[in-house]
Design a protein around this motif. Structure first.
Motif, PDB file in Angstrom:
ATOM      1  N   ARG A  37       0.325  -0.857   0.130  1.00 25.54           N
ATOM      2  CA  ARG A  37      -0.281   0.762  -0.325  1.00 25.54           C
ATOM      3  C   ARG A  37       0.013   1.388  -0.455  1.00 25.54           C
TER       4      ARG A  37
ATOM      5  N   ILE B  47      -3.649  -6.079  -0.681  1.00 26.88           N
ATOM      6  CA  ILE B  47      -3.107  -4.696  -0.239  1.00 26.88           C
ATOM      7  C   ILE B  47      -3.852  -3.764  -0.489  1.00 26.88           C
ATOM      8  N   TRP B  48      -4.837  -3.338  -1.247  1.00 24.76           N
ATOM      9  CA  TRP B  48      -5.410  -2.512  -1.330  1.00 24.76           C
ATOM     10  C   TRP B  48      -6.948  -3.178  -1.137  1.00 24.76           C
TER      11      TRP B  48
END
Length: 257
Positions: A99, A117-118
């Protein structure tokens, strides 16, 4: 009273080639997909100890690579392997949460088991946000470039025993068909769809448990931590073999931007 420190287990790379259920034959197919045509640059998000990234670079001798992962021990292993294989000058390996990374598009992108990550932090036990991951990845694949996207799915309808060792949610993952549809909605062309078979899962889970076996062999039954380590081994074995084997799956999608 000071609590006893958590025993340090052997690193997973001593027991596993891949930090995912993946056979050599399937890995070779993914590498061929990413290197035909030959890429100029390769980006691996959540690269672990970099095995797939390094093999792609070996197969594409003019390419440069970048791998990022939040685990220092994994990146340390990746750096050591890059040097041992003569690839250190062509690869940049960084300890950084995905990130927070400053990312630029690449011809070939790898994202296996790193969609979080998102999405929301794993600790929140929320459904995996495949859509957010795919939308972000779409911006990181150059026009005409290639993406290997690997992520957990439900291979069979989830039931309480299967979800309990995971997040406890039926909606944590989606089915393979739903994932394929999400990739198309994100603007990718789907060129190949696979998922890990039970042999790959059995090897992966056995390797994951092997760190407990190695620790017990090195320390013996007299070590005060031995009962807890044996319990962890048995809990992992039971969770897989009795609960989510054949229900939790891993999809590997070969996509074109």
């Amino acid at each position: 009273m000071t609590a006893n420190p958590e025993p340090e287990l052997p690193p997973l790379h001593e027991s596993l080639t891949w930090l995912t259920p993946l056979s050599e034959a399937r890995a070779a197919a993914l590498i061929a997909f990413l290197t035909e045509p030959a890429p100029a640059d390769v980006l691996d998000l959540g690269c672990g100890w970099g095995e797939l990234l390094l093999r792609v670079l070996a197969a594409a001798p003019r390419a440069r690579g970048r791998g990022i992962d939040s685990a220092p021990a994994s990146i340390s292993r990746a750096v050591q392997q890059a040097r041992a294989r003569g690839l250190a000058e062509r690869v940049e390996l960084e300890v950084v949460p995905g990130r927070d990374a400053d990312l630029t598009p690449a011809d070939a992108v790898i994202c296996i088991g790193a969609s979080q990550i998102w999405g929301p932090p794993v600790e929140e036990a929320q459904p995996l946000d495949y859509a957010a991951a795919l939308q972000a990845l779409r911006q990181l694949v150059r026009p005409g470039g290639r993406l290997v996207y690997g992520e957990a799915i439900w291979s069979a309808p989830p039931h309480p025993a299967a979800t309990a060792p995971l997040s406890g949610r039926d909606d944590e993952f989606v089915t393979l068909d739903a994932l394929v549809e999400l990739t198309r909605e994100a603007g990718f062309e789907v060129l190949r769809v696979d998922q890990a078979d039970l042999d790959e899962w059995d090897v992966f889970e056995a390797g994951f448990r092997d760190r407990f076996t190695r620790w017990l062999a090195a320390h013996g039954d007299d070590d005060p931590a031995a009962p807890a380590i044996r319990d962890r081994h048995e809990q992992q074995r039971a969770a897989y073999e009795e609960d989510y084997r054949g229900v939790l799956g891993m999809a590997y999608l070969c996509l074109c931007g």
